[in-house]
Design a protein around this motif. Structure first.
Motif, PDB file in Angstrom:
ATOM      1  N   PRO A  58      34.870 -28.832 -32.570  1.00 19.85           N
ATOM      2  CA  PRO A  58      36.137 -29.553 -32.401  1.00 19.85           C
ATOM      3  C   PRO A  58      37.200 -28.804 -31.607  1.00 19.85           C
ATOM      4  O   PRO A  58      38.384 -29.093 -31.740  1.00 19.85           O
ATOM      5  CB  PRO A  58      36.588 -29.746 -33.853  1.00 19.85           C
ATOM      6  N   ARG A  59      36.799 -27.855 -30.767  1.00 19.46           N
ATOM      7  CA  ARG A  59      37.792 -27.067 -30.034  1.00 19.46           C
ATOM      8  C   ARG A  59      38.701 -27.957 -29.190  1.00 19.46           C
ATOM      9  O   ARG A  59      39.919 -27.783 -29.167  1.00 19.46           O
ATOM     10  CB  ARG A  59      37.100 -26.019 -29.158  1.00 19.46           C
ATOM     11  N   ARG A  60      38.089 -28.901 -28.466  1.00 19.64           N
ATOM     12  CA  ARG A  60      38.884 -29.788 -27.617  1.00 19.64           C
ATOM     13  C   ARG A  60      39.823 -30.650 -28.462  1.00 19.64           C
ATOM     14  O   ARG A  60      40.986 -30.823 -28.131  1.00 19.64           O
ATOM     15  CB  ARG A  60      37.969 -30.687 -26.790  1.00 19.64           C
ATOM     16  N   GLU A  61      39.305 -31.190 -29.545  1.00 14.66           N
ATOM     17  CA  GLU A  61      40.114 -32.040 -30.423  1.00 14.66           C
ATOM     18  C   GLU A  61      41.304 -31.278 -30.983  1.00 14.66           C
ATOM     19  O   GLU A  61      42.441 -31.765 -30.981  1.00 14.66           O
ATOM     20  CB  GLU A  61      39.238 -32.575 -31.563  1.00 14.66           C
ATOM     21  N   VAL A  62      41.062 -30.064 -31.450  1.00 15.37           N
ATOM     22  CA  VAL A  62      42.131 -29.239 -32.022  1.00 15.37           C
ATOM     23  C   VAL A  62      43.152 -28.864 -30.950  1.00 15.37           C
ATOM     24  O   VAL A  62      44.366 -28.968 -31.167  1.00 15.37           O
ATOM     25  CB  VAL A  62      41.542 -27.971 -32.676  1.00 15.37           C
ATOM     26  N   LYS A  63      42.663 -28.443 -29.802  1.00 15.25           N
ATOM     27  CA  LYS A  63      43.562 -28.050 -28.719  1.00 15.25           C
ATOM     28  C   LYS A  63      44.459 -29.208 -28.307  1.00 15.25           C
ATOM     29  O   LYS A  63      45.667 -29.041 -28.082  1.00 15.25           O
ATOM     30  CB  LYS A  63      42.742 -27.556 -27.523  1.00 15.25           C
ATOM     31  N   THR A  64      43.875 -30.400 -28.209  1.00 17.55           N
ATOM     32  CA  THR A  64      44.653 -31.582 -27.825  1.00 17.55           C
ATOM     33  C   THR A  64      45.689 -31.921 -28.879  1.00 17.55           C
ATOM     34  O   THR A  64      46.877 -32.137 -28.561  1.00 17.55           O
ATOM     35  CB  THR A  64      43.724 -32.790 -27.612  1.00 17.55           C
ATOM     36  N   MET A  65      45.291 -31.968 -30.135  1.00 19.16           N
ATOM     37  CA  MET A  65      46.201 -32.381 -31.200  1.00 19.16           C
ATOM     38  C   MET A  65      47.358 -31.401 -31.382  1.00 19.16           C
ATOM     39  O   MET A  65      48.463 -31.801 -31.757  1.00 19.16           O
ATOM     40  CB  MET A  65      45.434 -32.569 -32.510  1.00 19.16           C
ATOM     41  N   LYS A  66      47.127 -30.136 -31.097  1.00 17.18           N
ATOM     42  CA  LYS A  66      48.200 -29.153 -31.200  1.00 17.18           C
ATOM     43  C   LYS A  66      49.279 -29.378 -30.145  1.00 17.18           C
ATOM     44  O   LYS A  66      50.421 -28.942 -30.320  1.00 17.18           O
ATOM     45  CB  LYS A  66      47.634 -27.734 -31.090  1.00 17.18           C
ATOM     46  N   ARG A  67      48.926 -30.052 -29.067  1.00 21.14           N
ATOM     47  CA  ARG A  67      49.893 -30.321 -27.999  1.00 21.14           C
ATOM     48  C   ARG A  67      50.717 -31.581 -28.259  1.00 21.14           C
ATOM     49  O   ARG A  67      51.700 -31.824 -27.559  1.00 21.14           O
ATOM     50  CB  ARG A  67      49.154 -30.494 -26.668  1.00 21.14           C
ATOM     51  N   LEU A  68      50.299 -32.381 -29.226  1.00 25.92           N
ATOM     52  CA  LEU A  68      50.910 -33.690 -29.420  1.00 25.92           C
ATOM     53  C   LEU A  68      51.874 -33.714 -30.598  1.00 25.92           C
ATOM     54  O   LEU A  68      51.577 -33.187 -31.671  1.00 25.92           O
ATOM     55  CB  LEU A  68      49.818 -34.744 -29.632  1.00 25.92           C
ATOM     56  N   ASN A  69      53.022 -34.328 -30.374  1.00 29.90           N
ATOM     57  CA  ASN A  69      54.012 -34.501 -31.435  1.00 29.90           C
ATOM     58  C   ASN A  69      54.718 -35.836 -31.215  1.00 29.90           C
ATOM     59  O   ASN A  69      55.689 -35.923 -30.475  1.00 29.90           O
ATOM     60  CB  ASN A  69      55.022 -33.349 -31.432  1.00 29.90           C
ATOM     61  N   HIS A  70      54.175 -36.872 -31.830  1.00 31.25           N
ATOM     62  CA  HIS A  70      54.668 -38.233 -31.625  1.00 31.25           C
ATOM     63  C   HIS A  70      54.561 -38.990 -32.947  1.00 31.25           C
ATOM     64  O   HIS A  70      53.581 -38.815 -33.679  1.00 31.25           O
ATOM     65  CB  HIS A  70      53.843 -38.924 -30.534  1.00 31.25           C
ATOM     66  N   PRO A  71      55.541 -39.830 -33.274  1.00 33.19           N
ATOM     67  CA  PRO A  71      55.517 -40.530 -34.572  1.00 33.19           C
ATOM     68  C   PRO A  71      54.337 -41.465 -34.753  1.00 33.19           C
ATOM     69  O   PRO A  71      53.998 -41.814 -35.892  1.00 33.19           O
ATOM     70  CB  PRO A  71      56.841 -41.313 -34.580  1.00 33.19           C
ATOM     71  N   ASN A  72      53.680 -41.879 -33.667  1.00 34.48           N
ATOM     72  CA  ASN A  72      52.548 -42.798 -33.776  1.00 34.48           C
ATOM     73  C   ASN A  72      51.223 -42.139 -33.457  1.00 34.48           C
ATOM     74  O   ASN A  72      50.248 -42.801 -33.111  1.00 34.48           O
ATOM     75  CB  ASN A  72      52.767 -44.015 -32.862  1.00 34.48           C
ATOM     76  N   ILE A  73      51.184 -40.812 -33.566  1.00 38.90           N
ATOM     77  CA  ILE A  73      49.952 -40.051 -33.410  1.00 38.90           C
ATOM     78  C   ILE A  73      49.759 -39.188 -34.648  1.00 38.90           C
ATOM     79  O   ILE A  73      50.698 -38.543 -35.119  1.00 38.90           O
ATOM     80  CB  ILE A  73      49.993 -39.163 -32.150  1.00 38.90           C
TER      81      ILE A  73
END
Length: 257
Positions: A58-73
């Motif tokens: 899940p490296r890609r998944e984790v890396k992506t999610m760490k970049r995101l900060n949105h109320p609908n994510i």
């Protein structure tokens, strides 16, 4: 206390870090999703449990999610990496996913659909602004919280782009854009937009726009852009769907579609 599930006694609910694992609330290709409760605060979270011995990392998944900060994510709170298992602790959406919601309650009225679709567009547009393509937009990956607010999830197939074209086929067949099937390169954000159109159709009708008895027939319908909108769908909503599900997309960004 050991962190790996296999090493924990089945008599008691296992504890991972400061969380107590509860029942399984979902299953996917690469692991299960469990409900967990923070031992100190009592806050409930969702935990994706991934076997390290499998093919998925899940490296890609984790890396992506760490970049995101949105109320609908969906928010990623913590990652615990052990010898045999990887645990992703994430925000819990108590109403489950949109696919199950529609199967249980049927299609939404257009007032509800408009609110939900706006939130979904906001989440995807935010990803595109961050140069992130989801590549697996479907009703199963649109989670709903207690107030039926959208929480976009599952970034395991996501990819970054900086104006480059995509080549690989990723996603679920009923939601794939026609250009994804072609051998030539395609526009990643545009493919996400097509998937949004399929989801909108699904929200207001309760079914997919492209349906067939087998995958070959489904592929042909998608490639031809063959779909019908029921009589009960308003002219305005029909117009939006038809503008999204077009065979020759002209925009490269969600904001321009």
């Amino acid at each position: 206390m050991p962190h790996d599930l296999a090493a924990i006694s089945p008599v008691r609910e296992p504890r991972i870090g400061h969380y107590q694992l509860l029942q399984t609330i979902g299953e996917g290709t690469y692991g299960v999703v469990k409900l967990a409760r923070h031992i100190i605060t009592g806050v409930e979270v969702a935990v994706k449990v991934i076997d390290r011995r499998g093919a998925y990392r899940p490296r890609r998944e984790v890396k992506t999610m760490k970049r995101l900060n949105h109320p609908n994510i969906v928010k990623l709170y913590q990652v615990i990496d052990t010898e045999y298992t990887i645990f992703l602790f994430m925000e819990h959406a108590s109403r489950g996913n949109l696919f199950r919601y529609l199967r249980r309650f049927g299609r939404m009225n257009e007032h509800e659909a408009q609110r939900m679709f706006r939130q979904l567009i906001s989440a995807v547009h935010y990803c595109h602004q961050k140069d992130i393509i989801h590549r697996d937009l479907k009703a199963e990956n649109v989670l709903l919280d207690a107030e039926l607010n959208v929480k976009l999830a599952d970034f395991g197939l996501s990819s970054t782009y900086v104006g480059r074209k995509m080549y690989t086929v990723r996603g679920s067949l009923p939601y794939l854009a026609p250009e994804v099937f072609l051998s030539e390169c395609y526009d990643g954000p545009g493919a996400d937009v097509w998937s949004l159109g399929v989801i909108l159709y699904e929200i207001v009708t309760g079914k997919w726009p492209f349906m067939a008895v087998d995958e070959t027939g489904l592929w042909r319908k998608i490639m031809r852009g063959e779909f019908q909108l029921p009589y009960f769908v308003s002219f305005l909503c029909k117009n939006v769907v038809k503008k999204i599900l077009v065979l020759t997309p002209e925009s490269e960004q969600l904001s321009n579609s």
